[in-house]
Design a protein around this motif. Structure first.
Motif, PDB file in Angstrom:
ATOM      1  N   ILE A 185      35.903 -81.327 -35.353  1.00  0.00           N
ATOM      2  CA  ILE A 185      35.694 -81.191 -33.906  1.00  0.00           C
ATOM      3  C   ILE A 185      35.530 -79.727 -33.502  1.00  0.00           C
ATOM      4  CG2 ILE A 185      36.813 -81.510 -31.647  1.00  0.00           C
ATOM      5  CD1 ILE A 185      38.094 -84.033 -32.772  1.00  0.00           C
ATOM      6  N   LYS A 186      36.184 -78.838 -34.217  1.00  0.00           N
ATOM      7  CA  LYS A 186      36.282 -77.442 -33.795  1.00  0.00           C
ATOM      8  C   LYS A 186      34.950 -76.693 -33.692  1.00  0.00           C
ATOM      9  CE  LYS A 186      40.988 -76.627 -35.491  1.00  0.00           C
ATOM     10  NZ  LYS A 186      41.824 -75.807 -36.387  1.00  0.00           N
ATOM     11  N   PRO A 187      34.030 -76.820 -34.666  1.00  0.00           N
ATOM     12  CA  PRO A 187      32.845 -75.949 -34.638  1.00  0.00           C
ATOM     13  C   PRO A 187      32.031 -76.015 -33.347  1.00  0.00           C
ATOM     14  CG  PRO A 187      33.054 -76.978 -36.776  1.00  0.00           C
ATOM     15  CD  PRO A 187      34.080 -77.630 -35.900  1.00  0.00           C
ATOM     16  N   GLY A 188      31.845 -77.217 -32.791  1.00  0.00           N
ATOM     17  CA  GLY A 188      31.071 -77.330 -31.565  1.00  0.00           C
ATOM     18  C   GLY A 188      31.728 -76.616 -30.397  1.00  0.00           C
ATOM     19  N   ILE A 189      33.054 -76.711 -30.308  1.00  0.00           N
ATOM     20  CA  ILE A 189      33.789 -76.041 -29.217  1.00  0.00           C
ATOM     21  C   ILE A 189      33.828 -74.536 -29.461  1.00  0.00           C
ATOM     22  CG2 ILE A 189      35.934 -76.001 -27.905  1.00  0.00           C
ATOM     23  CD1 ILE A 189      36.538 -78.801 -29.012  1.00  0.00           C
ATOM     24  N   LEU A 190      34.082 -74.142 -30.707  1.00  0.00           N
ATOM     25  CA  LEU A 190      34.079 -72.716 -31.033  1.00  0.00           C
ATOM     26  C   LEU A 190      32.717 -72.094 -30.753  1.00  0.00           C
ATOM     27  CD1 LEU A 190      36.116 -72.737 -34.362  1.00  0.00           C
ATOM     28  CD2 LEU A 190      36.754 -71.524 -32.266  1.00  0.00           C
ATOM     29  N   GLY A 191      31.668 -72.894 -30.923  1.00  0.00           N
ATOM     30  CA  GLY A 191      30.329 -72.381 -30.674  1.00  0.00           C
ATOM     31  C   GLY A 191      30.139 -71.918 -29.240  1.00  0.00           C
ATOM     32  N   GLU A 192      30.679 -72.664 -28.275  1.00  0.00           N
ATOM     33  CA  GLU A 192      30.554 -72.253 -26.875  1.00  0.00           C
ATOM     34  C   GLU A 192      31.272 -70.934 -26.621  1.00  0.00           C
ATOM     35  OE1 GLU A 192      30.660 -75.169 -23.631  1.00  0.00           O
ATOM     36  OE2 GLU A 192      31.137 -76.682 -25.145  1.00  0.00           O
ATOM     37  N   ALA A 193      32.520 -70.835 -27.091  1.00  0.00           N
ATOM     38  CA  ALA A 193      33.285 -69.605 -26.880  1.00  0.00           C
ATOM     39  C   ALA A 193      32.651 -68.426 -27.614  1.00  0.00           C
ATOM     40  CB  ALA A 193      34.732 -69.804 -27.334  1.00  0.00           C
TER      41      ALA A 193
ATOM     42  N   HIS B 243      23.869 -51.432 -33.693  1.00  0.00           N
ATOM     43  CA  HIS B 243      23.237 -52.216 -34.757  1.00  0.00           C
ATOM     44  C   HIS B 243      24.288 -53.029 -35.506  1.00  0.00           C
ATOM     45  CE1 HIS B 243      19.546 -50.037 -34.023  1.00  0.00           C
ATOM     46  NE2 HIS B 243      20.168 -48.888 -34.201  1.00  0.00           N
ATOM     47  N   ALA B 244      25.405 -52.409 -35.832  1.00  0.00           N
ATOM     48  CA  ALA B 244      26.474 -53.114 -36.542  1.00  0.00           C
ATOM     49  C   ALA B 244      27.061 -54.215 -35.675  1.00  0.00           C
ATOM     50  CB  ALA B 244      27.559 -52.130 -36.970  1.00  0.00           C
ATOM     51  N   THR B 245      27.198 -53.947 -34.381  1.00  0.00           N
ATOM     52  CA  THR B 245      27.709 -54.967 -33.459  1.00  0.00           C
ATOM     53  C   THR B 245      26.797 -56.182 -33.439  1.00  0.00           C
ATOM     54  OG1 THR B 245      28.811 -53.330 -32.046  1.00  0.00           O
ATOM     55  CG2 THR B 245      28.265 -55.451 -31.046  1.00  0.00           C
ATOM     56  N   ARG B 246      25.499 -55.955 -33.313  1.00  0.00           N
ATOM     57  CA  ARG B 246      24.567 -57.079 -33.240  1.00  0.00           C
ATOM     58  C   ARG B 246      24.558 -57.887 -34.536  1.00  0.00           C
ATOM     59  NH1 ARG B 246      21.565 -53.426 -29.583  1.00  0.00           N
ATOM     60  NH2 ARG B 246      20.636 -52.329 -31.340  1.00  0.00           N
ATOM     61  N   LEU B 247      24.628 -57.222 -35.670  1.00  0.00           N
ATOM     62  CA  LEU B 247      24.653 -57.948 -36.942  1.00  0.00           C
ATOM     63  C   LEU B 247      25.906 -58.805 -37.065  1.00  0.00           C
ATOM     64  CD1 LEU B 247      23.323 -55.177 -39.377  1.00  0.00           C
ATOM     65  CD2 LEU B 247      22.079 -57.178 -38.505  1.00  0.00           C
ATOM     66  N   ALA B 248      27.037 -58.279 -36.601  1.00  0.00           N
ATOM     67  CA  ALA B 248      28.284 -59.052 -36.641  1.00  0.00           C
ATOM     68  C   ALA B 248      28.195 -60.266 -35.726  1.00  0.00           C
ATOM     69  CB  ALA B 248      29.458 -58.162 -36.239  1.00  0.00           C
ATOM     70  N   LEU B 249      27.567 -60.110 -34.578  1.00  0.00           N
ATOM     71  CA  LEU B 249      27.421 -61.227 -33.644  1.00  0.00           C
ATOM     72  C   LEU B 249      26.504 -62.308 -34.208  1.00  0.00           C
ATOM     73  CD1 LEU B 249      27.078 -59.225 -30.301  1.00  0.00           C
ATOM     74  CD2 LEU B 249      29.103 -60.416 -31.151  1.00  0.00           C
ATOM     75  N   ILE B 250      25.429 -61.899 -34.862  1.00  0.00           N
ATOM     76  CA  ILE B 250      24.537 -62.881 -35.486  1.00  0.00           C
ATOM     77  C   ILE B 250      25.293 -63.694 -36.531  1.00  0.00           C
ATOM     78  CG2 ILE B 250      22.537 -63.146 -37.011  1.00  0.00           C
ATOM     79  CD1 ILE B 250      21.295 -60.716 -35.553  1.00  0.00           C
TER      80      ILE B 250
ATOM     81  N   LEU C 107      27.657 -69.273 -37.697  1.00  0.00           N
ATOM     82  CA  LEU C 107      28.702 -70.159 -38.191  1.00  0.00           C
ATOM     83  C   LEU C 107      28.753 -71.473 -37.419  1.00  0.00           C
ATOM     84  CD1 LEU C 107      31.669 -67.637 -38.664  1.00  0.00           C
ATOM     85  CD2 LEU C 107      30.284 -68.681 -40.475  1.00  0.00           C
ATOM     86  N   TYR C 108      28.374 -71.427 -36.136  1.00  0.00           N
ATOM     87  CA  TYR C 108      28.613 -72.575 -35.263  1.00  0.00           C
ATOM     88  C   TYR C 108      27.364 -73.143 -34.598  1.00  0.00           C
ATOM     89  CZ  TYR C 108      33.181 -70.305 -35.604  1.00  0.00           C
ATOM     90  OH  TYR C 108      34.323 -69.706 -36.075  1.00  0.00           O
ATOM     91  N   ALA C 109      26.265 -72.422 -34.602  1.00  0.00           N
ATOM     92  CA  ALA C 109      25.104 -72.818 -33.784  1.00  0.00           C
ATOM     93  C   ALA C 109      24.641 -74.245 -34.063  1.00  0.00           C
ATOM     94  CB  ALA C 109      23.957 -71.836 -33.999  1.00  0.00           C
TER      95      ALA C 109
ATOM     96  N   TYR D 259      20.665 -70.434 -30.496  1.00  0.00           N
ATOM     97  CA  TYR D 259      19.472 -70.034 -31.250  1.00  0.00           C
ATOM     98  C   TYR D 259      18.751 -68.884 -30.539  1.00  0.00           C
ATOM     99  CZ  TYR D 259      19.985 -74.628 -33.573  1.00  0.00           C
ATOM    100  OH  TYR D 259      20.450 -75.731 -34.264  1.00  0.00           O
ATOM    101  N   MET D 260      18.669 -69.003 -29.217  1.00  0.00           N
ATOM    102  CA  MET D 260      17.963 -67.987 -28.430  1.00  0.00           C
ATOM    103  C   MET D 260      18.671 -66.638 -28.532  1.00  0.00           C
ATOM    104  SD  MET D 260      15.226 -68.100 -26.472  1.00  0.00           S
ATOM    105  CE  MET D 260      14.405 -67.402 -25.044  1.00  0.00           C
ATOM    106  N   LEU D 261      19.992 -66.649 -28.429  1.00  0.00           N
ATOM    107  CA  LEU D 261      20.727 -65.389 -28.480  1.00  0.00           C
ATOM    108  C   LEU D 261      20.650 -64.768 -29.871  1.00  0.00           C
ATOM    109  CD1 LEU D 261      22.362 -63.314 -26.993  1.00  0.00           C
ATOM    110  CD2 LEU D 261      24.413 -64.698 -27.348  1.00  0.00           C
ATOM    111  N   ILE D 262      20.706 -65.581 -30.897  1.00  0.00           N
ATOM    112  CA  ILE D 262      20.523 -65.051 -32.259  1.00  0.00           C
ATOM    113  C   ILE D 262      19.169 -64.363 -32.364  1.00  0.00           C
ATOM    114  CG2 ILE D 262      20.189 -65.678 -34.685  1.00  0.00           C
ATOM    115  CD1 ILE D 262      22.249 -67.940 -34.243  1.00  0.00           C
ATOM    116  N   ALA D 263      18.131 -65.010 -31.841  1.00  0.00           N
ATOM    117  CA  ALA D 263      16.787 -64.437 -31.911  1.00  0.00           C
ATOM    118  C   ALA D 263      16.697 -63.141 -31.118  1.00  0.00           C
ATOM    119  CB  ALA D 263      15.761 -65.453 -31.405  1.00  0.00           C
ATOM    120  N   LYS D 264      17.314 -63.098 -29.933  1.00  0.00           N
ATOM    121  CA  LYS D 264      17.311 -61.862 -29.134  1.00  0.00           C
ATOM    122  C   LYS D 264      17.962 -60.725 -29.907  1.00  0.00           C
ATOM    123  CE  LYS D 264      15.799 -63.289 -24.955  1.00  0.00           C
ATOM    124  NZ  LYS D 264      14.646 -62.703 -24.252  1.00  0.00           N
ATOM    125  N   LEU D 265      19.130 -60.996 -30.487  1.00  0.00           N
ATOM    126  CA  LEU D 265      19.841 -59.972 -31.242  1.00  0.00           C
ATOM    127  C   LEU D 265      19.031 -59.532 -32.458  1.00  0.00           C
ATOM    128  CD1 LEU D 265      23.342 -61.688 -31.049  1.00  0.00           C
ATOM    129  CD2 LEU D 265      22.787 -59.462 -30.041  1.00  0.00           C
TER     130      LEU D 265
END
Length: 510
Positions: free
Chosen positions: A128-136, A179-186, A191-193, A214-220
């Motif tokens: 159950i967790k991944p979908g909820i973690l994905g939003e946060a 750059h390091a911040t964006r890579l960490a966020l991607i 993990l959850y998208a 997906y959109m935010l990953i692509a932006k980053l």
């Protein structure tokens, strides 16, 4: 102050407002889950925690952010001579919108970190967790995305601030390379998208979805010029949405909420007897009004009503007008007709009657895309749009062009124009020509959607583009614009709080 007192303050700060999805909007419901060890015991509590991460969006997506990202660019300007943001008069001591953006984003990050830690430690079924973690995780990444787009390098942490030791650690963090911040966020988003809810086009759904992730990953990834990574996730979006032609162009108006083309928009609502979650964006994008009437610059607009109180309005620059009207095809010939998007983004008139301004040779107003029907004084209940499918297609075009695939790039451009019933088709396969056409097309399609300045900075053309546009029409811009204005300064209050670890070298060395 002793440790016990500080911990009490931290606990109070972790009190969240809960939002539940109802009829397409998130409504508030108060509850208290201060201690992670005492909460997150079941699925409902985990969802409630994720809901609490949404509440900072309404503080961020408003008039200050839209002025700073859209109202001082190469296509639009805000002709208010005393606005420090609009006149490029910001400084570390007087950072304008930079102060509230910093505060709101980091408050959101702190809460997201606590919620994510709580959900991860929860005894809830691991499936159950991944979908909820994905939003946060999306919301945390979005807050960091806004910070890196606004300030460049910023402090980065994923810790749950639940002790004095952690508090002291994060309060002394220096700027981290963006750059390091964006890579960490991607990495975190990936993990959850795929575990998140996929919204079907016909579904009225106002929560964050897999498409948004997906959109935010692509932006980053595009900030990092990783066009293959961005293309991977944009293709997933295209598979979900199909062809753009099936989504009405009129649905791009802010008043039209959570329409099928939408990928991510911030939820606002206003009613006399119900929810009052408002912004004042429409106040800055509405024609001048005769007090106590529904007369807007000489024209009656009954749908807007008589209760609105528009302020000094954002106005288009000549560059944007030219993008819609002075259009040439590949052979240099003028095309027939006007891009239909012009009369959504720009306001020449209403119901067949022209406003006074364009009739008298002045520029048009901003158009019905931004107007809010029956606005009450400054209370605007429109949703604020940030990601939609047309944006994803234009991003695909850019990635394809960078990956030397002009056929796909031109196909994506054509699809966006066909939806708008725009007669001009671009067939030049030169890489530089396609790149310029994409830049222009993003202005024609997406003006007002919290992206133009960030696009210009990402392309590395912010200063030069503004020198050729806004600086030629708005004297304070010509006088004050400097290359370092591509980013806001970190507020002096934060520099002092960090003990001087945070700096504003670009501003201090001017």
């Amino acid at each position: 102050m002793n440790t016990k007192s500080i911990m009490s303050i931290l606990q109070v700060c972790l009190l969240l407002f809960i939002f539940t999805s109802c009829e397409g909007i998130l409504k508030e419901r108060g509850t208290d889950f201060i201690n992670n060890d005492q909460f997150y015991k079941n699925k409902e509590q985990c969802i409630a925690g994720a809901n609490g991460c949404y509440r900072f969006l309404n503080n961020i997506f408003g008039s200050d952010l839209i002025i700073s990202t859209e109202g001082i660019t190469d296509v639009v300007y805000y002709p208010h001579g005393t606005s420090i943001d609009a006149t490029f008069s910001i400084s570390p001591a007087n950072p304008g919108a930079g102060q509230y953006l910093w505060n709101s984003c980091y408050e959101g990050i702190r809460v997201c970190n606590a919620v994510i830690a709580g959900i991860k430690a929860s005894p809830v079924d691991e499936e159950i967790k991944p979908g909820i973690l994905g939003e946060a995780s999306f919301l945390r990444a979005l807050y960091y995305y806004i910070l890196t787009c606004t300030y460049g390098d910023v402090p980065f942490y994923l810790d749950d601030v639940k002790s004095l030791e952690v508090l002291e650690k994060v309060s002394k963090l220096p700027r981290m390379d963006a750059h390091a911040t964006r890579l960490a966020l991607i990495d975190d988003l990936e993990l959850y998208a795929d575990a998140m809810h996929v919204r079907k086009p016909e579904e009225n759904y106002s929560r964050i979805t897999a498409q948004a992730a997906y959109m935010l990953i692509a932006k980053l990834a595009m900030w990092e010029q990783d066009y293959e990574k961005a293309m991977e996730y944009l293709q997933k979006i295209r598979t979900i949405y199909g062809n753009l032609n099936q989504y009405p162009l009129e649905d791009t108006r802010f008043r039209d909420k959570n329409k099928p083309e939408s990928i991510f928009e911030v939820q606002f609502a206003w009613s006399q007897s119900g929810i009052k979650k408002t912004t004042s964006v429409a106040c800055f994008f509405t024609p001048s009004k005769q007090s106590g009437t529904d007369i807007y610059d000489g024209v009656s607009i009954p749908e807007l009503g008589s209760g609105a109180s528009p302020w000094t309005s954002v106005r288009p620059l000549k560059h944007l007008l030219d993008l819609y009207e002075n259009v040439k095809d590949d052979l240099g010939s003028s095309t027939e007709g006007v891009d239909p998007r012009r009369d959504i983004i720009l306001g020449y008139g209403y119901n067949g009657k022209y406003f006074n301004a364009p009739t008298n040779g002045q520029k048009p107003w901003m158009g019905p895309k931004f107007w809010c029907p029956n606005m009450d004084n400054a209370a605007d209940g429109n949703n604020q749009k940030m990601f939609r499918f047309a944006d994803a297609l234009l991003m695909m075009a850019e990635c394809a062009n960078e990956l030397n695939n002009p056929t796909l790039a031109l196909s994506c451009l054509k699809e966006v124009r066909e939806r708008a019933k725009y007669v001009r088709f671009f067939t030049d396969t030169n890489k530089e020509a396609i790149a310029q056409e994409i830049k222009d097309e993003r202005a024609r399609e997406l003006t007002g959607e919290y992206q133009r300045k960030w696009d210009l900075v990402r392309w590395g053309i912010y200063y030069d583009a503004l020198k050729e546009t806004i600086c030629k029409e708005f004297e304070p811009a010509e006088k004050n614009l400097r290359p370092y204005h591509q980013y806001y300064p970190i507020p002096d209050t934060e520099v002092i709080r960090s003990g001087g670890i945070l700096t504003n070298d670009a501003y201090n060395n001017k």
